[in-house]
Design a protein around this motif. Structure first.
Motif, PDB file in Angstrom:
ATOM      1  N   MET A   1     -35.648 -31.139  -6.527  1.00  0.00           N
ATOM      2  CA  MET A   1     -35.254 -29.780  -6.248  1.00  0.00           C
ATOM      3  C   MET A   1     -33.723 -29.741  -6.145  1.00  0.00           C
ATOM      4  O   MET A   1     -33.142 -30.413  -5.315  1.00  0.00           O
ATOM      5  N   GLU A   2     -33.093 -28.954  -6.992  1.00  0.00           N
ATOM      6  CA  GLU A   2     -31.638 -28.873  -7.026  1.00  0.00           C
ATOM      7  C   GLU A   2     -31.151 -27.650  -6.257  1.00  0.00           C
ATOM      8  O   GLU A   2     -31.428 -26.507  -6.631  1.00  0.00           O
ATOM      9  N   LEU A   3     -30.452 -27.880  -5.139  1.00  0.00           N
ATOM     10  CA  LEU A   3     -29.858 -26.776  -4.389  1.00  0.00           C
ATOM     11  C   LEU A   3     -28.502 -26.450  -4.997  1.00  0.00           C
ATOM     12  O   LEU A   3     -27.787 -27.331  -5.461  1.00  0.00           O
ATOM     13  N   LEU A   4     -28.178 -25.190  -4.984  1.00  0.00           N
ATOM     14  CA  LEU A   4     -26.881 -24.770  -5.499  1.00  0.00           C
ATOM     15  C   LEU A   4     -25.780 -25.272  -4.577  1.00  0.00           C
ATOM     16  O   LEU A   4     -25.883 -25.184  -3.363  1.00  0.00           O
ATOM     17  N   ASN A   5     -24.719 -25.786  -5.181  1.00  0.00           N
ATOM     18  CA  ASN A   5     -23.609 -26.231  -4.347  1.00  0.00           C
ATOM     19  C   ASN A   5     -22.537 -25.144  -4.285  1.00  0.00           C
ATOM     20  O   ASN A   5     -22.550 -24.180  -5.050  1.00  0.00           O
ATOM     21  N   LYS A   6     -21.631 -25.319  -3.366  1.00  0.00           N
ATOM     22  CA  LYS A   6     -20.609 -24.315  -3.078  1.00  0.00           C
ATOM     23  C   LYS A   6     -19.777 -23.969  -4.305  1.00  0.00           C
ATOM     24  O   LYS A   6     -19.579 -22.786  -4.606  1.00  0.00           O
ATOM     25  N   SER A   7     -19.305 -24.957  -5.036  1.00  0.00           N
ATOM     26  CA  SER A   7     -18.423 -24.684  -6.174  1.00  0.00           C
ATOM     27  C   SER A   7     -19.149 -23.944  -7.294  1.00  0.00           C
ATOM     28  O   SER A   7     -18.571 -23.055  -7.932  1.00  0.00           O
ATOM     29  N   ARG A   8     -20.427 -24.255  -7.537  1.00  0.00           N
ATOM     30  CA  ARG A   8     -21.190 -23.552  -8.580  1.00  0.00           C
ATOM     31  C   ARG A   8     -21.426 -22.094  -8.200  1.00  0.00           C
ATOM     32  O   ARG A   8     -21.355 -21.206  -9.043  1.00  0.00           O
TER      33      ARG A   8
ATOM     34  N   LEU B   1     -21.263 -23.153   3.404  1.00  0.00           N
ATOM     35  CA  LEU B   1     -22.603 -23.715   3.540  1.00  0.00           C
ATOM     36  C   LEU B   1     -22.808 -24.082   5.005  1.00  0.00           C
ATOM     37  O   LEU B   1     -21.942 -24.693   5.629  1.00  0.00           O
ATOM     38  N   HIS B   2     -23.954 -23.716   5.552  1.00  0.00           N
ATOM     39  CA  HIS B   2     -24.235 -23.955   6.964  1.00  0.00           C
ATOM     40  C   HIS B   2     -25.265 -25.064   7.128  1.00  0.00           C
ATOM     41  O   HIS B   2     -26.087 -25.300   6.243  1.00  0.00           O
ATOM     42  N   ALA B   3     -25.223 -25.725   8.271  1.00  0.00           N
ATOM     43  CA  ALA B   3     -26.112 -26.861   8.549  1.00  0.00           C
ATOM     44  C   ALA B   3     -27.591 -26.485   8.519  1.00  0.00           C
ATOM     45  O   ALA B   3     -28.443 -27.325   8.242  1.00  0.00           O
ATOM     46  N   ASP B   4     -27.898 -25.215   8.766  1.00  0.00           N
ATOM     47  CA  ASP B   4     -29.298 -24.789   8.764  1.00  0.00           C
ATOM     48  C   ASP B   4     -29.831 -24.497   7.363  1.00  0.00           C
ATOM     49  O   ASP B   4     -30.948 -24.020   7.197  1.00  0.00           O
ATOM     50  N   GLY B   5     -29.029 -24.776   6.330  1.00  0.00           N
ATOM     51  CA  GLY B   5     -29.464 -24.580   4.952  1.00  0.00           C
ATOM     52  C   GLY B   5     -29.168 -23.207   4.389  1.00  0.00           C
ATOM     53  O   GLY B   5     -29.618 -22.884   3.295  1.00  0.00           O
ATOM     54  N   THR B   6     -28.406 -22.420   5.135  1.00  0.00           N
ATOM     55  CA  THR B   6     -28.061 -21.086   4.642  1.00  0.00           C
ATOM     56  C   THR B   6     -26.647 -21.068   4.099  1.00  0.00           C
ATOM     57  O   THR B   6     -25.873 -22.009   4.278  1.00  0.00           O
ATOM     58  N   LEU B   7     -26.335 -19.968   3.448  1.00  0.00           N
ATOM     59  CA  LEU B   7     -25.056 -19.772   2.790  1.00  0.00           C
ATOM     60  C   LEU B   7     -24.491 -18.433   3.202  1.00  0.00           C
ATOM     61  O   LEU B   7     -25.238 -17.468   3.380  1.00  0.00           O
TER      62      LEU B   7
ATOM     63  N   THR C   1     -24.463 -12.877   4.578  1.00  0.00           N
ATOM     64  CA  THR C   1     -24.762 -14.102   5.314  1.00  0.00           C
ATOM     65  C   THR C   1     -26.268 -14.348   5.313  1.00  0.00           C
ATOM     66  O   THR C   1     -27.056 -13.457   5.011  1.00  0.00           O
ATOM     67  N   GLY C   2     -26.639 -15.547   5.676  1.00  0.00           N
ATOM     68  CA  GLY C   2     -28.042 -15.877   5.828  1.00  0.00           C
ATOM     69  C   GLY C   2     -28.801 -16.059   4.525  1.00  0.00           C
ATOM     70  O   GLY C   2     -30.019 -15.939   4.498  1.00  0.00           O
ATOM     71  N   ILE C   3     -28.108 -16.367   3.451  1.00  0.00           N
ATOM     72  CA  ILE C   3     -28.773 -16.626   2.177  1.00  0.00           C
ATOM     73  C   ILE C   3     -29.440 -17.994   2.289  1.00  0.00           C
ATOM     74  O   ILE C   3     -28.779 -18.988   2.561  1.00  0.00           O
ATOM     75  N   VAL C   4     -30.728 -18.042   2.092  1.00  0.00           N
ATOM     76  CA  VAL C   4     -31.479 -19.299   2.206  1.00  0.00           C
ATOM     77  C   VAL C   4     -31.358 -20.032   0.873  1.00  0.00           C
ATOM     78  O   VAL C   4     -31.943 -19.628  -0.129  1.00  0.00           O
ATOM     79  N   ARG C   5     -30.584 -21.108   0.876  1.00  0.00           N
ATOM     80  CA  ARG C   5     -30.306 -21.827  -0.375  1.00  0.00           C
ATOM     81  C   ARG C   5     -31.547 -22.401  -1.020  1.00  0.00           C
ATOM     82  O   ARG C   5     -31.636 -22.494  -2.240  1.00  0.00           O
ATOM     83  N   SER C   6     -32.548 -22.782  -0.243  1.00  0.00           N
ATOM     84  CA  SER C   6     -33.760 -23.374  -0.818  1.00  0.00           C
ATOM     85  C   SER C   6     -34.556 -22.375  -1.652  1.00  0.00           C
ATOM     86  O   SER C   6     -35.426 -22.757  -2.416  1.00  0.00           O
ATOM     87  N   HIS C   7     -34.250 -21.080  -1.541  1.00  0.00           N
ATOM     88  CA  HIS C   7     -34.906 -20.067  -2.359  1.00  0.00           C
ATOM     89  C   HIS C   7     -34.297 -19.982  -3.751  1.00  0.00           C
ATOM     90  O   HIS C   7     -34.805 -19.241  -4.599  1.00  0.00           O
TER      91      HIS C   7
ATOM     92  N   ALA D   1     -31.693 -23.944 -12.820  1.00  0.00           N
ATOM     93  CA  ALA D   1     -30.622 -23.370 -13.628  1.00  0.00           C
ATOM     94  C   ALA D   1     -30.534 -21.847 -13.526  1.00  0.00           C
ATOM     95  O   ALA D   1     -29.448 -21.280 -13.545  1.00  0.00           O
ATOM     96  N   ASP D   2     -31.672 -21.171 -13.425  1.00  0.00           N
ATOM     97  CA  ASP D   2     -31.651 -19.709 -13.374  1.00  0.00           C
ATOM     98  C   ASP D   2     -31.281 -19.167 -11.998  1.00  0.00           C
ATOM     99  O   ASP D   2     -31.013 -17.977 -11.848  1.00  0.00           O
ATOM    100  N   ALA D   3     -31.264 -20.026 -11.007  1.00  0.00           N
ATOM    101  CA  ALA D   3     -31.039 -19.580  -9.636  1.00  0.00           C
ATOM    102  C   ALA D   3     -29.669 -18.962  -9.432  1.00  0.00           C
ATOM    103  O   ALA D   3     -29.539 -17.976  -8.716  1.00  0.00           O
ATOM    104  N   ILE D   4     -28.649 -19.527 -10.022  1.00  0.00           N
ATOM    105  CA  ILE D   4     -27.291 -19.017  -9.819  1.00  0.00           C
ATOM    106  C   ILE D   4     -27.156 -17.596 -10.365  1.00  0.00           C
ATOM    107  O   ILE D   4     -26.541 -16.734  -9.742  1.00  0.00           O
TER     108      ILE D   4
END
Length: 98
Positions: free
Chosen positions: A1-8, A26-32, A47-53, A57-60
């Motif tokens: 599972m690829e989480l989006l990173n900050k720079s992307r 990026l926050h320690a609880d997995g949110t953005l 705020t509160g974007i859940v990165r695991s959602h 590739a299409d996620a960004i």
């Protein structure tokens, strides 16, 4: 599972909003959180974007589209609020005649 990173995330949002400066946290609880600073005083924060959602590739693209949609809805809401507030009444007084 690829989480989006900050720079992307920042690069994808900047590509869609070239006149905005994008700052993500990026926050320690997995949110953005994302702050979009536009020309003059045009700013938007989400705020509160859940990165695991947002995986793959299409996620960004989906994330960027959702943020842009929220910006539009927020602006429409602010515009409608200003249109419906009587000019002689303070914003914080509801249902009271003074």
């Amino acid at each position: 599972m690829e989480l989006l990173n900050k720079s992307r995330i920042e690069a994808a949002l900047a590509a869609r909003l070239p006149s905005y400066r994008i700052t993500c946290t990026l926050h320690a609880d997995g949110t953005l959180s994302a702050i979009l600073s536009g020309p003059e005083t045009d700013h938007f924060a989400i705020t509160g974007i859940v990165r695991s959602h947002y995986n793959g590739a299409d996620a960004i693209t989906r994330l960027a589209n959702e943020i842009l949609r929220e910006m539009v809805l927020s602006r429409q809401g602010m515009k409608n609020s200003r249109l419906h507030t009587p000019p002689d009444r303070p914003h914080n007084v509801r249902g009271r005649d003074r």
